[in-house]
Design a protein around this motif. Structure first.
Motif, short mmCIF file in Angstrom:
data_model
loop_
_atom_site.label_atom_id
_atom_site.label_comp_id
_atom_site.label_asym_id
_atom_site.label_seq_id
_atom_site.Cartn_x
_atom_site.Cartn_y
_atom_site.Cartn_z
N GLU A 1 0.84 -1.20 0.00
CA GLU A 1 0.00 0.00 0.00
C GLU A 1 0.87 1.25 0.00
N LEU A 2 1.92 1.26 0.81
CA LEU A 2 2.78 2.44 0.89
C LEU A 2 3.56 2.67 -0.40
N THR A 3 4.07 1.61 -1.00
CA THR A 3 4.82 1.79 -2.25
C THR A 3 3.92 2.34 -3.34
N ARG A 4 2.70 1.87 -3.40
CA ARG A 4 1.78 2.41 -4.40
C ARG A 4 1.42 3.87 -4.11
N ARG A 5 1.22 4.18 -2.84
CA ARG A 5 0.85 5.55 -2.46
C ARG A 5 1.95 6.54 -2.84
N TYR A 6 3.21 6.12 -2.70
CA TYR A 6 4.32 7.04 -2.95
C TYR A 6 4.96 6.85 -4.33
N GLY A 7 4.29 6.11 -5.22
CA GLY A 7 4.79 5.96 -6.59
C GLY A 7 6.10 5.21 -6.69
N THR A 8 6.31 4.25 -5.80
CA THR A 8 7.56 3.48 -5.74
C THR A 8 7.31 2.05 -6.19
N LEU A 9 8.19 1.52 -6.99
CA LEU A 9 8.06 0.13 -7.43
C LEU A 9 8.44 -0.83 -6.30
N LEU A 10 7.89 -2.02 -6.34
CA LEU A 10 8.19 -3.06 -5.36
C LEU A 10 8.82 -4.25 -6.06
N ILE A 11 10.03 -4.61 -5.61
CA ILE A 11 10.76 -5.76 -6.16
C ILE A 11 10.88 -6.81 -5.07
N ASN A 12 10.33 -7.98 -5.29
CA ASN A 12 10.49 -9.10 -4.35
C ASN A 12 11.69 -9.94 -4.77
N ASP A 13 12.68 -10.06 -3.89
CA ASP A 13 13.82 -10.95 -4.12
C ASP A 13 13.48 -12.29 -3.48
N GLU A 14 13.16 -13.28 -4.32
CA GLU A 14 12.73 -14.60 -3.84
C GLU A 14 13.85 -15.64 -3.92
N THR A 15 15.09 -15.19 -4.02
CA THR A 15 16.20 -16.13 -4.20
C THR A 15 16.27 -17.15 -3.07
N HIS A 16 16.11 -16.70 -1.83
CA HIS A 16 16.11 -17.62 -0.70
C HIS A 16 14.70 -17.98 -0.26
N THR A 17 13.76 -17.04 -0.39
CA THR A 17 12.40 -17.30 0.07
C THR A 17 11.64 -18.22 -0.88
N PHE A 18 12.25 -18.62 -1.96
CA PHE A 18 11.69 -19.65 -2.85
C PHE A 18 11.35 -20.91 -2.06
N SER A 19 12.00 -21.07 -0.91
CA SER A 19 11.72 -22.23 -0.05
C SER A 19 10.27 -22.26 0.43
N ALA A 20 9.56 -21.14 0.36
CA ALA A 20 8.19 -21.07 0.87
C ALA A 20 7.22 -21.90 0.04
N GLY A 21 7.60 -22.22 -1.20
CA GLY A 21 6.71 -23.01 -2.04
C GLY A 21 7.08 -22.86 -3.50
#
Length: 449
Positions: free
Chosen positions: A242-262
């Motif tokens: 919500e905050l990134t959209r409100r302030y016109g900022t892009l969101l990048i998810n780095d899933e290199t390690h969190t790929f373990s979630a599924g």
């Protein structure tokens, strides 16, 4: 904890490691032409006086040159999450390199479109491009974010991990302001010129930084990993979006390690909606590979910019990125090894591992905690579990960590040398997990005296 006893036990296990591994020690001492005596200096981040040298690896097992076999819960710090040399990946690599050839011909293959479509199915991002590492995927995503927003700065979480990206080596200092991460080597400039930082799980601090209006993108792990697993609190990730959209900022998810979630990482498991996503290591089944995905809207905006040279001198890409060998290995890994069913089994094994660690902690009433992210489990020397990267960094105990790593390794078990992380792969068994539970309990009993 009796620190004198801990130091005595650490000395004993260190001596035992030297006794058990004379060939590895000799190889290390002979390595006079390597910077730091190892192929990469991070290989010196190991408990004991020298690293064990690899002889071979298969599935969830590693063998060193002294002939010792280990149950491997390190798995290349996620790089071998598919297991070591899965047969279907080995065959795809052999067919591409030895039979078909043309591994680096600078021409696309049909495998790349299959991989792109599969990554879209898993993560939801519509367009994909390839790299050889997640570090490069992050670097190129940052360039694209700056180009499309016209903003200079990148925001990361304190003690998050994004490889050796210069912009990411910033932490929250004691005064609450951003400062260079201790030990950074050869920074091109003061990191506060390129970056902002906020603690994980702190939306108030994030908003203060975004309010400056100069942040092109928030580059973040959906859960911190390399400083110890720090899980998001309820509502935190939704607040970030919500905050990134409100302030016109892009969101990048780095899933290199969190790929373990599924099979689709945290992005799919938790219904996240990033503008870009980066991933590496595990997707190639042991062959260097990375990728970054973009939303359809963002990809169209970038491709519609006549002023951006995305083909030649734009600084996005590399000669070996997206090569035929890497894409063949990635297709085989995603199609046949790191499948939806495999992740289900790996998560159940990780639950079993977590329960074993928790039982040991509870038996001795230790002020420790254990956290799990899908197929990945980690214990920290703090209770309750740290909620920020800075808290997790403060919970480190080098002597205690080295003792546990050496105790386990001397009894045939490897954890990730950077921290107390254990990862499951498709070849891991319940017996492997139970062996760790047994040895971990014995180590705690020795610490208790």
């Amino acid at each position: 904890m009796d620190r004198t006893r801990l130091q005595q036990l650490l000395a004993r296990e260190s001596a035992e490691a030297e006794r058990r591994n004379p060939r590895s020690r000799a190889a290390y001492e002979r390595a006079e032409h390597l910077f730091g005596r190892v192929p990469m200096t991070w290989m010196n981040k190991t408990a004991g006086a020298f690293p064990r040298y690899l002889d071979g690896a298969r599935g969830a097992r590693v063998t060193d040159i002294d002939g010792h076999e280990y149950i491997d819960f390190c798995l290349g710090d996620t790089g071998a999450m598919a297991g070591h040399s899965p047969e279907v990946v080995a065959e795809a690599v052999r067919a591409r390199f030895a039979v078909s050839g043309g591994a680096t011909a600078m021409l696309p293959t049909e495998d790349a479109e299959w991989v792109g479509a599969e990554l879209t199915r898993r993560f939801g991002l519509a367009r994909w491009s390839f790299s050889l590492t997640a570090t490069d995927a992050n670097r190129w995503s940052i360039r694209l974010a700056r180009a499309v927003t016209g903003r200079p700065k990148i925001l990361v979480n304190s003690y998050s991990y994004h490889g050796s990206v210069d912009e990411s080596l910033i932490v929250v200092g004691p005064d609450g302001r951003g400062t260079a991460r201790p030990g950074n080597v050869g920074a091109p400039c003061d990191v506060t010129l390129t970056s902002r930082v906020a603690e994980f799980n702190d939306l108030e601090q994030l908003e203060r930084e975004l309010a400056h209006g100069d942040v092109a993108a928030v580059l973040m792990e959906p859960a911190l990993t390399n400083i110890g697993i720090v899980l998001p609190e309820p509502g935190y990730l939704e607040g970030v979006r919500e905050l990134t959209r409100r302030y016109g900022t892009l969101l990048i998810n780095d899933e290199t390690h969190t790929f373990s979630a599924g099979p689709g990482g945290c992005t799919a498991a938790w219904g996240l909606e990033p503008d870009m996503l980066t991933i590496g290591k595990a997707i190639g089944g042991g062959i260097p590979a990375g990728a970054y995905g973009l939303s359809a809207e963002l990809a169209d905006r970038l491709l519609g910019r006549a002023d951006l040279d995305l083909v030649d001198m734009g600084g996005v890409g590399g000669t070996l990125a997206g090569n035929a060998l890497s894409t063949a290995a990635t297709r085989a890994t995603l199609e046949h090894v790191l499948t939806d069913a495999a992740f289900d089994t790996m998560a159940k094994l990780s639950e079993r591992f977590e329960a074993g660690v928790r039982a040991g902690i509870d038996t001795w009433g230790l002020p420790w905690s254990v956290s799990r992210l899908g197929a990945r489990t980690e214990y920290r020397f703090a209770d309750p579990a740290p909620r920020t990267g800075t808290e997790s960094a403060a919970a480190a105990d080098t002597e205690l960590e080295d003792f546990l790593h050496l105790y386990l390794a001397n009894r045939g078990i490897l954890l990730t040398p950077f921290h107390n992380m254990a990862l499951m792969c498709p070849a891991t068994t319940e017996r492997d997990v139970d062996r760790h539970t047994e040895v971990f309990a014995a180590a705690l009993a020795e610490l208790a005296g």
